[in-house]
Design a protein around this motif. Structure first.
Motif, short mmCIF file in Angstrom:
data_model
loop_
_atom_site.label_atom_id
_atom_site.label_comp_id
_atom_site.label_asym_id
_atom_site.label_seq_id
_atom_site.Cartn_x
_atom_site.Cartn_y
_atom_site.Cartn_z
N ILE A 1 -70.85 13.75 -14.58
CA ILE A 1 -70.07 14.59 -15.18
C ILE A 1 -70.49 16.13 -15.17
O ILE A 1 -69.90 16.89 -14.49
N TYR B 1 -60.98 14.44 -13.94
CA TYR B 1 -62.00 13.99 -14.87
C TYR B 1 -61.87 12.71 -15.56
O TYR B 1 -62.71 11.98 -16.21
N LEU C 1 -69.00 19.17 -12.96
CA LEU C 1 -68.53 20.58 -13.65
C LEU C 1 -69.43 21.60 -12.90
O LEU C 1 -68.83 22.67 -12.75
N VAL D 1 -65.96 8.92 -19.61
CA VAL D 1 -65.13 10.16 -20.19
C VAL D 1 -64.11 9.08 -21.19
O VAL D 1 -63.38 8.21 -20.79
N ASP E 1 -67.82 22.55 -9.69
CA ASP E 1 -66.52 22.65 -9.71
C ASP E 1 -65.97 23.86 -9.71
O ASP E 1 -66.27 24.84 -10.61
N ILE F 1 -64.00 17.88 -22.88
CA ILE F 1 -64.20 16.23 -22.35
C ILE F 1 -65.11 15.63 -23.24
O ILE F 1 -66.19 15.96 -23.51
#
Lengths: 202, 171
Positions: free
Chosen positions: A113, A178, A117, A184, A120, A99
């Protein structure tokens, strides 16, 4: 008549304002070098980019007729694809994901982010590389091309979150989620063996 | 193998030096050719820069080629063709010429050569420029443009007739 024509052509370019040819060469080295690097990455990626070359051999002219096609997978400048991974332009499955953050991503977006993650359940491993780290790696990699290194600053390289997924089949939904997050820039998926670097890029 | 060949650093430097020398030797002529194709010095500069950029990207492959000049013309012409395809001739907004100007064309209405070129099809223009401004042989022009010799001859004859029509009989 042909001699007359040649004179006319000479006169037609008589108002040539001139150009700095040294600067043209330098600019071509920088921009052309970037294209080269992108191509090299594609070659490593093993994507089916077949370069068809014709050969002109009339009158002592001998050169290839076609420029290679555009790469199937592009990673930002300063990154290379890990050799063992298998890249396709439209991945449905991926074991590894990179990413890339946008230029000027805010600390808040970065943290969001990272937290996402971290929480996740699909993520097996995660490695973060800042743009400063990317720059240091880049300078080491291209120390033989000082003009190219000079043209690049840490700001021109993105930061990246490199992820290994537990299940390659979850890549699609993972990417979709994402890609929506602020900051991003791009998400690249790869199918890599466990021995490859996390994220499938270097 | 000698040290020079195995040392990537010095090989890279030599290739870059070689490339720079090539640009310095060929840039002016290539820019002028680009200008004859597009009638705009800024655009000509741009197209020439793009040509060199593409050539640098492939320099390792092409540096030993027998005819770098020919190669550079080919890259340039492809850029010109792509551009005219994309813009489908919209950059040329001059009024249509009368069908049969010939003898009746008054001297003050005569067009400059570049304007006349701009009114031609881009393929015909390329043949005229390569053949008569650059003085390449018919065979070389055919190779640069990737067409047969007879196509070059046909386009050349057609383009010269058209030019004479536009620029007058004494041309």
């Amino acid at each position: 008549m042909n001699a007359n024509l040649r004179d006319q052509f000479d006169r037609a370019v008589g108002d040539d304002p001139g150009a700095d040819v040294g600067a043209m060469a330098a600019a071509a080295v920088v921009a052309g070098g970037r294209i080269r690097r992108r191509r090299r990455l594609t070659a490593v990626a093993g994507a089916a980019t077949v370069v068809v070359m014709g050969l002109g051999v009339v009158a002592g002219v001998n050169f290839q007729t076609r420029e290679p096609a555009e790469p199937a997978v592009t990673v930002p400048m300063g990154f290379s694809l890990a050799q063992d991974c298998n890249y396709r332009s439209e991945e449905k499955r991926a074991t590894d994901v990179a990413i890339f953050g946008k230029t000027g991503i805010t600390g808040r977006d970065r943290a969001a982010i990272r937290d996402a993650l971290g929480a996740d359940g699909r993520v097996k491993e995660m490695v973060y590389e800042s743009n400063q780290e990317a720059y240091e790696r880049f300078v080491g990699l291209w120390k033989d091309s000082p003009e190219f290194v000079k043209s690049v600053t840490p700001e021109s390289l993105p930061e990246s979150f490199r992820v290994r997924l537990k299940d390659a089949r979850e890549f699609r939904s993972f990417r979709a989620e994402y890609a929506k997050m602020a900051g991003v820039q791009d998400i690249i998926g790869n199918v890599c063996p466990p021995s490859a670097p996390v994220g499938g890029i270097k | 193998m000698t040290d020079t060949l195995t040392n990537p650093k010095s090989t890279a430097r030599t290739a870059d030096e070689e490339f720079t020398a090539f640009v310095e030797a060929s840039a002016t002529r290539l820019r002028r050719t680009a200008y004859l194709m597009c009638r705009d010095w800024h655009l000509a500069q741009d197209l020439t820069q793009q040509t060199f950029t593409k050539m640098y990207a492939s320099w390792k492959r092409i540096r030993t080629s027998a005819n770098l000049e020919g190669y550079s013309r080919r890259v340039l012409m492809n850029l010109v063709f792509d551009r005219s395809k994309r813009r489908s001739g919209s950059e040329i907004v001059l009024a249509e010429l009368p069908d049969q100007p010939g003898r009746e064309t008054a001297p003050e209405l005569r067009l400059a050569l570049v304007d006349a070129l701009a009114r031609m099809g881009v393929e015909d223009r390329a043949v005229l420029v390569l053949r008569h401004a650059e003085d390449h042989s018919v065979e070389t022009v055919a190779t640069i443009l990737g067409v047969s010799v007879s196509v070059v001859k046909m386009r050349n004859a057609r383009a010269l007739a058209r030019l004479r029509e536009m620029l007058g009989d004494d041309f």
